[in-house]
Design a protein around this motif. Sequence first.
Motif, PDB file in Angstrom:
ATOM      1  N   GLN A  57       0.845  -1.189   0.000  1.00  0.00           N
ATOM      2  CA  GLN A  57       0.000   0.000   0.000  1.00  0.00           C
ATOM      3  C   GLN A  57       0.879   1.237   0.000  1.00  0.00           C
ATOM      4  OE1 GLN A  57      -3.589  -0.308   0.189  1.00  0.00           O
ATOM      5  NE2 GLN A  57      -2.936  -2.380  -0.305  1.00  0.00           N
ATOM      6  N   LEU A  58       0.470   2.234  -0.741  1.00  0.00           N
ATOM      7  CA  LEU A  58       1.133   3.520  -0.737  1.00  0.00           C
ATOM      8  C   LEU A  58       0.298   4.467   0.113  1.00  0.00           C
ATOM      9  CD1 LEU A  58       3.282   5.506  -1.787  1.00  0.00           C
ATOM     10  CD2 LEU A  58       1.755   5.936  -3.739  1.00  0.00           C
ATOM     11  N   VAL A  59       0.892   4.997   1.166  1.00  0.00           N
ATOM     12  CA  VAL A  59       0.181   5.909   2.057  1.00  0.00           C
ATOM     13  C   VAL A  59       0.710   7.315   1.814  1.00  0.00           C
ATOM     14  CG1 VAL A  59      -0.292   6.511   4.454  1.00  0.00           C
ATOM     15  CG2 VAL A  59      -0.096   4.103   3.787  1.00  0.00           C
ATOM     16  N   LEU A  60      -0.188   8.210   1.436  1.00  0.00           N
ATOM     17  CA  LEU A  60       0.179   9.605   1.201  1.00  0.00           C
ATOM     18  C   LEU A  60      -0.542  10.494   2.202  1.00  0.00           C
ATOM     19  CD1 LEU A  60      -0.199   9.816  -2.687  1.00  0.00           C
ATOM     20  CD2 LEU A  60       1.921   9.597  -1.400  1.00  0.00           C
ATOM     21  N   ASN A  61       0.187  11.343   2.855  1.00  0.00           N
ATOM     22  CA  ASN A  61      -0.428  12.396   3.650  1.00  0.00           C
ATOM     23  C   ASN A  61       0.605  13.476   3.897  1.00  0.00           C
ATOM     24  OD1 ASN A  61       0.834  10.812   5.924  1.00  0.00           O
ATOM     25  ND2 ASN A  61      -0.252  12.309   7.164  1.00  0.00           N
ATOM     26  N   SER A  62       0.139  14.647   4.226  1.00  0.00           N
ATOM     27  CA  SER A  62       1.053  15.764   4.416  1.00  0.00           C
ATOM     28  C   SER A  62       1.735  15.681   5.774  1.00  0.00           C
ATOM     29  CB  SER A  62       0.292  17.087   4.288  1.00  0.00           C
ATOM     30  OG  SER A  62      -0.609  17.221   5.359  1.00  0.00           O
ATOM     31  N   MET A  63       2.879  16.298   5.876  1.00  0.00           N
ATOM     32  CA  MET A  63       3.628  16.305   7.126  1.00  0.00           C
ATOM     33  C   MET A  63       2.861  17.025   8.235  1.00  0.00           C
ATOM     34  SD  MET A  63       6.413  14.618   6.620  1.00  0.00           S
ATOM     35  CE  MET A  63       7.550  15.118   7.881  1.00  0.00           C
ATOM     36  N   ASP A  64       2.001  17.969   7.867  1.00  0.00           N
ATOM     37  CA  ASP A  64       1.262  18.732   8.866  1.00  0.00           C
ATOM     38  C   ASP A  64      -0.218  18.363   8.908  1.00  0.00           C
ATOM     39  OD1 ASP A  64       0.565  19.837   6.442  1.00  0.00           O
ATOM     40  OD2 ASP A  64       0.773  21.910   7.101  1.00  0.00           O
ATOM     41  N   ASP A  65      -0.555  17.150   8.512  1.00  0.00           N
ATOM     42  CA  ASP A  65      -1.946  16.683   8.535  1.00  0.00           C
ATOM     43  C   ASP A  65      -2.456  16.728   9.971  1.00  0.00           C
ATOM     44  OD1 ASP A  65      -4.259  14.985   8.707  1.00  0.00           O
ATOM     45  OD2 ASP A  65      -3.695  14.111   6.791  1.00  0.00           O
ATOM     46  N   ASN A  72       1.888   7.343  13.362  1.00  0.00           N
ATOM     47  CA  ASN A  72       0.907   6.388  13.893  1.00  0.00           C
ATOM     48  C   ASN A  72       0.892   5.092  13.096  1.00  0.00           C
ATOM     49  OD1 ASN A  72       0.215   8.354  15.690  1.00  0.00           O
ATOM     50  ND2 ASN A  72      -1.692   8.885  14.701  1.00  0.00           N
ATOM     51  N   LEU A  73       1.313   5.155  11.847  1.00  0.00           N
ATOM     52  CA  LEU A  73       1.339   3.984  10.986  1.00  0.00           C
ATOM     53  C   LEU A  73       2.250   2.898  11.548  1.00  0.00           C
ATOM     54  CD1 LEU A  73       0.213   3.059   8.223  1.00  0.00           C
ATOM     55  CD2 LEU A  73       2.281   4.006   7.183  1.00  0.00           C
ATOM     56  N   TYR A  74       3.273   3.290  12.300  1.00  0.00           N
ATOM     57  CA  TYR A  74       4.264   2.346  12.806  1.00  0.00           C
ATOM     58  C   TYR A  74       3.997   1.901  14.243  1.00  0.00           C
ATOM     59  CZ  TYR A  74       6.423   3.979   8.578  1.00  0.00           C
ATOM     60  OH  TYR A  74       6.643   4.297   7.272  1.00  0.00           O
ATOM     61  N   GLU A  75       2.943   2.424  14.851  1.00  0.00           N
ATOM     62  CA  GLU A  75       2.602   2.024  16.217  1.00  0.00           C
ATOM     63  C   GLU A  75       1.916   0.665  16.210  1.00  0.00           C
ATOM     64  OE1 GLU A  75       0.094   5.094  17.710  1.00  0.00           O
ATOM     65  OE2 GLU A  75       1.716   6.557  17.821  1.00  0.00           O
ATOM     66  N   THR A  76       2.021  -0.035  17.315  1.00  0.00           N
ATOM     67  CA  THR A  76       1.303  -1.297  17.462  1.00  0.00           C
ATOM     68  C   THR A  76      -0.170  -0.985  17.670  1.00  0.00           C
ATOM     69  OG1 THR A  76       3.233  -2.338  18.460  1.00  0.00           O
ATOM     70  CG2 THR A  76       1.109  -3.394  18.853  1.00  0.00           C
ATOM     71  N   SER A  77      -1.006  -1.680  16.938  1.00  0.00           N
ATOM     72  CA  SER A  77      -2.448  -1.457  17.035  1.00  0.00           C
ATOM     73  C   SER A  77      -2.977  -1.860  18.405  1.00  0.00           C
ATOM     74  CB  SER A  77      -3.171  -2.272  15.963  1.00  0.00           C
ATOM     75  OG  SER A  77      -4.563  -2.220  16.168  1.00  0.00           O
ATOM     76  N   PRO A  78      -3.828  -1.020  19.005  1.00  0.00           N
ATOM     77  CA  PRO A  78      -4.444  -1.377  20.282  1.00  0.00           C
ATOM     78  C   PRO A  78      -5.672  -2.275  20.114  1.00  0.00           C
ATOM     79  CG  PRO A  78      -5.144   0.810  19.654  1.00  0.00           C
ATOM     80  CD  PRO A  78      -4.162   0.337  18.596  1.00  0.00           C
TER      81      PRO A  78
END
Length: 88
Positions: A57-65, A72-78
């Motif tokens: 998957q390609l995830v695009l978002n701005s640095m200041d979103d 958050n993409l790299y955090e372990t899911s709760p």
Amino acid sequence: EELLRSHNNEAVDQLLSASDLHEFLESGVVFAGYENVTQYFQEVNPVNEIRDIETPQLVLNSMDDPCCNIQNLYETSPYPHHEGKSYA
């Protein structure tokens, strides 16, 4: 504004005085049919539908979103159904 005030005048005042996005969401979720912002996030968070994606998957978002911090993409899911995996 008149229509919203007829539904919940206090919530409109809170929306208009919100100083950040979180305050705005907390005040406005009643207009989307939710009791509170926690319930809103539980119901509309798309991450609840992500399970074992195998296709890259390609995830695009701005640095200041203001809504989605890319870290958050790299955090372990709760969420239990993600079995302790990260979103990446």
